[in-house]
Design a protein around this motif. Structure first.
Motif, PDB file in Angstrom:
ATOM      1  N   MET A  18      80.007  -6.508  98.701  1.00 23.76           N
ATOM      2  CA  MET A  18      78.847  -6.743  97.852  1.00 23.76           C
ATOM      3  C   MET A  18      78.593  -5.499  96.997  1.00 23.76           C
ATOM      4  N   THR A  19      78.342  -5.693  95.730  1.00 23.59           N
ATOM      5  CA  THR A  19      78.102  -4.604  94.797  1.00 23.59           C
ATOM      6  C   THR A  19      76.670  -4.101  94.941  1.00 23.59           C
ATOM      7  N   ASN A  20      76.518  -2.781  94.989  1.00 25.59           N
ATOM      8  CA  ASN A  20      75.191  -2.187  95.080  1.00 25.59           C
ATOM      9  C   ASN A  20      74.442  -2.329  93.764  1.00 25.59           C
ATOM     10  N   ILE A  21      73.132  -2.378  93.875  1.00 28.07           N
ATOM     11  CA  ILE A  21      72.250  -2.364  92.709  1.00 28.07           C
ATOM     12  C   ILE A  21      71.488  -1.052  92.766  1.00 28.07           C
ATOM     13  N   ASN A  22      71.562  -0.263  91.700  1.00 29.92           N
ATOM     14  CA  ASN A  22      70.892   1.030  91.626  1.00 29.92           C
ATOM     15  C   ASN A  22      69.796   0.942  90.575  1.00 29.92           C
ATOM     16  N   ARG A  23      68.561   1.143  90.992  1.00 27.05           N
ATOM     17  CA  ARG A  23      67.418   1.082  90.078  1.00 27.05           C
ATOM     18  C   ARG A  23      66.915   2.504  89.819  1.00 27.05           C
ATOM     19  N   VAL A  24      66.695   2.821  88.552  1.00 33.17           N
ATOM     20  CA  VAL A  24      66.260   4.150  88.136  1.00 33.17           C
ATOM     21  C   VAL A  24      64.919   4.026  87.428  1.00 33.17           C
ATOM     22  N   GLY A  25      63.994   4.932  87.722  1.00 31.99           N
ATOM     23  CA  GLY A  25      62.690   4.896  87.072  1.00 31.99           C
ATOM     24  C   GLY A  25      61.900   3.661  87.443  1.00 31.99           C
ATOM     25  N   VAL A  26      61.846   3.380  88.727  1.00 29.98           N
ATOM     26  CA  VAL A  26      61.174   2.171  89.215  1.00 29.98           C
ATOM     27  C   VAL A  26      59.663   2.313  89.081  1.00 29.98           C
ATOM     28  N   ALA A  27      59.061   1.338  88.439  1.00 31.02           N
ATOM     29  CA  ALA A  27      57.603   1.265  88.296  1.00 31.02           C
ATOM     30  C   ALA A  27      57.131  -0.052  88.907  1.00 31.02           C
ATOM     31  N   ALA A  28      55.858  -0.305  88.854  1.00 28.03           N
ATOM     32  CA  ALA A  28      55.299  -1.524  89.457  1.00 28.03           C
ATOM     33  C   ALA A  28      55.847  -2.790  88.794  1.00 28.03           C
ATOM     34  N   ARG A  29      56.087  -2.741  87.485  1.00 28.17           N
ATOM     35  CA  ARG A  29      56.484  -3.952  86.751  1.00 28.17           C
ATOM     36  C   ARG A  29      57.943  -3.985  86.320  1.00 28.17           C
ATOM     37  N   TYR A  30      58.601  -2.836  86.267  1.00 27.96           N
ATOM     38  CA  TYR A  30      59.979  -2.806  85.760  1.00 27.96           C
ATOM     39  C   TYR A  30      60.651  -1.506  86.194  1.00 27.96           C
ATOM     40  N   SER A  31      61.958  -1.472  86.015  1.00 29.65           N
ATOM     41  CA  SER A  31      62.739  -0.247  86.181  1.00 29.65           C
ATOM     42  C   SER A  31      63.222   0.176  84.797  1.00 29.65           C
ATOM     43  N   ASP A  32      63.349   1.474  84.582  1.00 35.66           N
ATOM     44  CA  ASP A  32      63.865   1.960  83.303  1.00 35.66           C
ATOM     45  C   ASP A  32      65.316   1.543  83.103  1.00 35.66           C
ATOM     46  N   LEU A  33      66.051   1.484  84.210  1.00 32.21           N
ATOM     47  CA  LEU A  33      67.476   1.205  84.160  1.00 32.21           C
ATOM     48  C   LEU A  33      67.894   0.562  85.468  1.00 32.21           C
ATOM     49  N   GLY A  59      77.289  -2.918  89.527  1.00 27.83           N
ATOM     50  CA  GLY A  59      78.723  -2.836  89.255  1.00 27.83           C
ATOM     51  C   GLY A  59      78.970  -1.817  88.164  1.00 27.83           C
ATOM     52  N   ASN A  60      79.682  -2.224  87.135  1.00 26.12           N
ATOM     53  CA  ASN A  60      79.997  -1.342  86.014  1.00 26.12           C
ATOM     54  C   ASN A  60      79.162  -1.660  84.781  1.00 26.12           C
ATOM     55  N   THR A  61      77.981  -2.236  85.004  1.00 23.91           N
ATOM     56  CA  THR A  61      77.113  -2.615  83.898  1.00 23.91           C
ATOM     57  C   THR A  61      75.742  -1.971  84.060  1.00 23.91           C
ATOM     58  N   ALA A  62      75.209  -1.418  82.976  1.00 25.72           N
ATOM     59  CA  ALA A  62      73.889  -0.787  82.961  1.00 25.72           C
ATOM     60  C   ALA A  62      72.952  -1.610  82.081  1.00 25.72           C
ATOM     61  N   GLN A  89      71.203   9.305  74.341  1.00 27.02           N
ATOM     62  CA  GLN A  89      70.995  10.271  75.411  1.00 27.02           C
ATOM     63  C   GLN A  89      71.089   9.590  76.780  1.00 27.02           C
ATOM     64  N   SER A  90      70.465   8.436  76.923  1.00 20.62           N
ATOM     65  CA  SER A  90      70.505   7.709  78.195  1.00 20.62           C
ATOM     66  C   SER A  90      71.928   7.283  78.546  1.00 20.62           C
ATOM     67  N   LEU A  91      72.675   6.829  77.555  1.00 20.34           N
ATOM     68  CA  LEU A  91      74.062   6.444  77.796  1.00 20.34           C
ATOM     69  C   LEU A  91      74.880   7.644  78.280  1.00 20.34           C
ATOM     70  N   THR A  92      74.690   8.785  77.647  1.00 20.77           N
ATOM     71  CA  THR A  92      75.394  10.003  78.045  1.00 20.77           C
ATOM     72  C   THR A  92      75.056  10.378  79.488  1.00 20.77           C
ATOM     73  N   GLU A  93      73.792  10.252  79.848  1.00 19.69           N
ATOM     74  CA  GLU A  93      73.350  10.612  81.202  1.00 19.69           C
ATOM     75  C   GLU A  93      74.024   9.783  82.287  1.00 19.69           C
ATOM     76  N   ILE A  94      74.439   8.559  81.968  1.00 24.48           N
ATOM     77  CA  ILE A  94      75.087   7.719  82.981  1.00 24.48           C
ATOM     78  C   ILE A  94      76.609   7.677  82.801  1.00 24.48           C
ATOM     79  N   GLY A  95      77.131   8.513  81.917  1.00 23.41           N
ATOM     80  CA  GLY A  95      78.572   8.579  81.716  1.00 23.41           C
ATOM     81  C   GLY A  95      79.128   7.495  80.821  1.00 23.41           C
ATOM     82  N   SER A  96      78.310   6.970  79.938  1.00 28.93           N
ATOM     83  CA  SER A  96      78.748   5.940  78.998  1.00 28.93           C
ATOM     84  C   SER A  96      78.515   6.462  77.584  1.00 28.93           C
ATOM     85  N   ASP A  97      78.710   5.621  76.596  1.00 30.59           N
ATOM     86  CA  ASP A  97      78.433   5.997  75.210  1.00 30.59           C
ATOM     87  C   ASP A  97      78.246   4.733  74.378  1.00 30.59           C
ATOM     88  N   LYS A  98      77.858   4.919  73.125  1.00 26.06           N
ATOM     89  CA  LYS A  98      77.515   3.771  72.284  1.00 26.06           C
ATOM     90  C   LYS A  98      78.693   2.856  71.981  1.00 26.06           C
TER      91      LYS A  98
END
Length: 117
Positions: free
Chosen positions: A1-16, A20-23, A51-60
């Motif tokens: 099973m693929t893990n789900i990683n949530r970043v910037g978790v708030a009451a209504r949403y996560s920032d990211l 798998g290999n999708t952000a 900037q956010s893409l760079t932080e997770i090792g991706s790009d535009k």
């Protein structure tokens, strides 16, 4: 099973959410250009996205999808001038662009993206 990683978790949403290999990013709104021109707000948002893409090792070049909400479709050409200069030619994401009332009347647009890692 693929893990789900949530970043910037708030009451209504996560920032990211990474699955798998999708952000999946929440919507980006102007931070430093609130109330300025559509050109400046678009540059501000695309800079944040890059900037956010760079932080997770991706790009535009790895963008899969973008959704753009414009406060007024009269901004379409002005926003696209900045967008077209920013995206990687031949690597453009699937995209939708619609007119919508936004959370802050000083926002001209909001952009949400999905990217591959």
């Amino acid at each position: 099973m693929t893990n789900i990683n949530r970043v910037g978790v708030a009451a209504r949403y996560s920032d990211l959410v990474i699955h798998g290999n999708t952000a999946y990013f929440s919507g980006y709104v102007p931070e430093t250009s609130i109330g300025q021109s559509v050109t400046e707000q678009t540059r501000d948002i695309l800079g944040q996205i890059e900037q956010s893409l760079t932080e997770i090792g991706s790009d535009k070049s790895r963008l899969l999808q973008a959704t753009i909400w414009l406060r007024d479709m009269n901004f379409y050409d002005e926003m696209n001038a900045v967008w077209d200069a920013w995206v990687v030619k031949g690597e453009t994401p699937a995209r939708a662009c619609v007119e919508s009332k936004l959370a802050n009347p000083d926002y001209a647009l909001e952009i949400q993206v999905i990217a591959a890692l």
